[in-house]
Design a protein around this motif. Structure first.
Motif, PDB file in Angstrom:
ATOM      1  N   GLY A 151     -25.742  58.690  61.249  1.00 23.50           N
ATOM      2  CA  GLY A 151     -25.411  58.007  60.011  1.00 23.50           C
ATOM      3  C   GLY A 151     -25.578  58.934  58.830  1.00 23.50           C
ATOM      4  N   ALA A 152     -24.874  58.638  57.757  1.00 23.55           N
ATOM      5  CA  ALA A 152     -24.988  59.446  56.545  1.00 23.55           C
ATOM      6  C   ALA A 152     -25.076  58.530  55.342  1.00 23.55           C
ATOM      7  CB  ALA A 152     -23.796  60.390  56.409  1.00 23.55           C
ATOM      8  N   THR A 153     -25.865  58.935  54.375  1.00 25.15           N
ATOM      9  CA  THR A 153     -26.019  58.161  53.152  1.00 25.15           C
ATOM     10  C   THR A 153     -26.420  59.092  52.022  1.00 25.15           C
ATOM     11  OG1 THR A 153     -27.161  56.273  52.131  1.00 25.15           O
ATOM     12  CG2 THR A 153     -28.445  57.624  53.631  1.00 25.15           C
ATOM     13  N   ASN A 154     -26.043  58.708  50.810  1.00 24.09           N
ATOM     14  CA  ASN A 154     -26.467  59.475  49.635  1.00 24.09           C
ATOM     15  C   ASN A 154     -27.890  59.141  49.225  1.00 24.09           C
ATOM     16  OD1 ASN A 154     -23.960  60.679  49.498  1.00 24.09           O
ATOM     17  ND2 ASN A 154     -23.159  59.258  47.968  1.00 24.09           N
ATOM     18  N   GLU A 155     -28.340  57.946  49.578  1.00 19.66           N
ATOM     19  CA  GLU A 155     -29.672  57.515  49.178  1.00 19.66           C
ATOM     20  C   GLU A 155     -30.195  56.470  50.149  1.00 19.66           C
ATOM     21  OE1 GLU A 155     -29.073  56.010  45.284  1.00 19.66           O
ATOM     22  OE2 GLU A 155     -27.776  54.369  45.914  1.00 19.66           O
ATOM     23  N   VAL A 156     -31.499  56.343  50.175  1.00 14.85           N
ATOM     24  CA  VAL A 156     -32.147  55.356  51.041  1.00 14.85           C
ATOM     25  C   VAL A 156     -31.952  53.971  50.437  1.00 14.85           C
ATOM     26  CG1 VAL A 156     -34.375  54.583  51.948  1.00 14.85           C
ATOM     27  CG2 VAL A 156     -33.820  57.018  51.870  1.00 14.85           C
ATOM     28  N   PRO A 157     -31.600  52.977  51.256  1.00 15.72           N
ATOM     29  CA  PRO A 157     -31.380  51.638  50.699  1.00 15.72           C
ATOM     30  C   PRO A 157     -32.668  51.046  50.136  1.00 15.72           C
ATOM     31  CG  PRO A 157     -31.435  51.555  53.091  1.00 15.72           C
ATOM     32  CD  PRO A 157     -31.426  52.998  52.715  1.00 15.72           C
ATOM     33  N   ALA A 158     -32.513  50.298  49.059  1.00 17.20           N
ATOM     34  CA  ALA A 158     -33.667  49.653  48.430  1.00 17.20           C
ATOM     35  C   ALA A 158     -33.787  48.191  48.809  1.00 17.20           C
ATOM     36  CB  ALA A 158     -33.560  49.784  46.898  1.00 17.20           C
ATOM     37  N   GLU A 159     -32.690  47.585  49.300  1.00 16.94           N
ATOM     38  CA  GLU A 159     -32.718  46.165  49.628  1.00 16.94           C
ATOM     39  C   GLU A 159     -33.525  45.905  50.894  1.00 16.94           C
ATOM     40  OE1 GLU A 159     -30.147  48.011  49.217  1.00 16.94           O
ATOM     41  OE2 GLU A 159     -28.744  47.188  47.732  1.00 16.94           O
TER      42      GLU A 159
END
Length: 462
Positions: A151-159
């Motif tokens: 997986g790839a993401t620009n930022e860690v989810p906050a929800e």
């Protein structure tokens, strides 16, 4: 025992194939391949343009017969994009089934970009797929060939609602653009294809997952994990029971694929990339590993530094002290220079040197001997750990030799900091030896009354 997963040269060739042309990605490459061998998923956290998708595409080529699936997710993505369209023939018979061939349920390696932007319908279906390797297709739950999802993401989810999905990615790796040191290499990168290494056969992968459970977990590793748990609690880092169990599986996979029958302390370099809940925590946990587990944090011996500085200052004072009262050497030296004028012949230099020597303070033999004893006492105390430090460095060099998974950049850091500690101590001892020579060269007058010297030094207690 399958040679493909016990031949370190072969695994090293696979790592080199994945890493070729990916600057400063030695950690991400090794973590991605090791996670796949351990049956775990990887999350790459970083901005666009940092080779996240390229790494996933290369990873799938490391496995023989592996099918690859890639998709960029948005909040408008539909389940059909990942799991396949509905089967019209099945609908005719009142069955809600998908045509999954060529989609995620039939992939071995998958890359999901911006994975946390998907809607809840997709995320809920992915939870079962990632964790159980199964997919609900109509009324049937079918087994999938999934090895690993990158997986790839620009930022860690906050929800909070996304954290369960986030937790499915055991290995989480921050990635960034290349540093200034590698910028020139980036611009001149050789993009020619590398010689391919033999991919890992499915049966070898299955065998590794079975055999790794036989790898021992020594008491020292268990103790380190217990200490880590306390450290994490103090840092406010929460790790689930499932996470600890999966971490142990990853450690065992690392040992097994390197041909070892037990996990060792150096395998714990993996901890920051599993335990950290946020990218910023990786550095904190990395420093904990270096200092507490690898025992490689640089040491500067402040007590010895203070002692050496005090001795150097005292020697400077004693060298600059004038002769005792009543000695007219200073006046004679001034007269000789006045008579000589600008002419600087050999005789004047000889006379001046002799007079300057007479101007220096004389010391009793007892004073000099006591000074040397003071220096020797500190030097002996400082030299005590030298043999142990040298042995520890050799042992670390031996332990790091032949490692496949521990990144070369980390190995260089561990060895470099051990060497820095040694160099710091050796440099201070060299300065101390120079001070000793200075005290030994003090002018001596046997006729002077013996007197024990004292030294005004700061507290040198460790």
């Amino acid at each position: 025992m399958n040679a493909a997963l016990h031949d370190r040269a072969h695994l090293a060739a696979l790592v080199a194939q994945l890493e070729a042309g990916l600057l400063e990605r030695d950690t991400a490459v090794r973590l991605a391949l090791l996670a796949a061998l351990a049956g775990e998923h990887v999350l790459l956290i970083g901005p666009p343009g940092t080779a996240k998708s390229e790494l996933a595409r290369r990873l799938h080529r490391a496995f023989a017969g592996a099918r690859y699936f890639e998709r960029l997710l948005t909040r408008f993505s539909t389940p059909e994009e990942l799991f396949g369209p509905l089967s019209l023939k099945a609908l005719e018979h009142d069955r809600y089934e998908r045509l999954v061939d060529g989609y995620l349920p039939t992939a071995s390696i998958a890359f999901l970009d911006e994975v946390f932007k998907a809607n809840s319908a997709i995320l809920n279906a992915l939870l079962t797929l990632l964790n159980e390797r199964e997919f609900d297709n109509g009324s049937a739950r079918v087994r999938t060939p999934l090895i690993s999802v990158v997986g790839a993401t620009n930022e860690v989810p906050a929800e909070e609602a996304l954290m369960a999905f986030y937790d499915r990615f055991l290995v989480r790796v921050p990635v960034a653009g290349v540093s200034d040191a590698s910028f020139a290499a980036l611009l001149t990168l050789d993009t020619r294809a590398q010689a391919p290494a033999a991919p890992i056969a499915p049966e070898a992968l299955r065998e590794a997952l079975v055999q790794r459970d036989r790898v021992a977990l020594p008491d020292e590793v268990l103790a380190a994990l217990g200490t880590l748990r306390g450290f994490c609690a103090a840092q406010g880092i929460g790790v689930s029971d499932r996470g600890w169990r999966q971490l142990v599986g990853l450690l065992r996979s690392a040992a097994y694929t390197e041909g070892r029958d037990a996990v060792d302390a150096l395998d714990l370099w993996l901890l920051p990339y599993v335990v950290a809940a946020q990218p910023a925590q990786v550095a904190v946990l990395h420093d904990w590993f270096v200092a507490e587990v690898a025992q490689a944090a640089p040491q500067d011996a402040p007590w010895l530094t203070r002692a050496v500085e005090a001795f150097e200052k005292q020697l400077e004072i004693e060298l600059s002290m004038p002769a005792e009262d009543g000695d007219d050497s200073a006046g004679k030296l001034a007269l000789a220079r006045s008579i000589g004028g600008a002419k600087d012949d050999g005789m004047l230099r000889i006379v001046s040197a002799a007079l300057e020597d007479r101007m220096r303070r004389r010391w009793s033999p007892v004073h000099v001997a006591a000074r040397l004893a003071q220096v020797d006492e500190v030097a002996a105390r400082a030299a005590q750990p030298l043999a142990g430090l040298r042995s520890a460095l050799v042992a670390l060099e031996h332990a790091l030799a032949g490692r496949v998974w521990l990144p070369p950049s980390l190995a260089a850091t561990l060895l470099g900091q051990r060497r820095q500690t040694l160099a710091t101590l050796e440099a201070l001892l060299a300065r101390l030896a120079g001070v000793r020579e200075g005290f030994a060269a003090l002018p001596v007058d046997d006729a002077l009354a013996p007197a024990e010297p004292w030294l005004s030094m700061p507290n040198t207690g460790q």
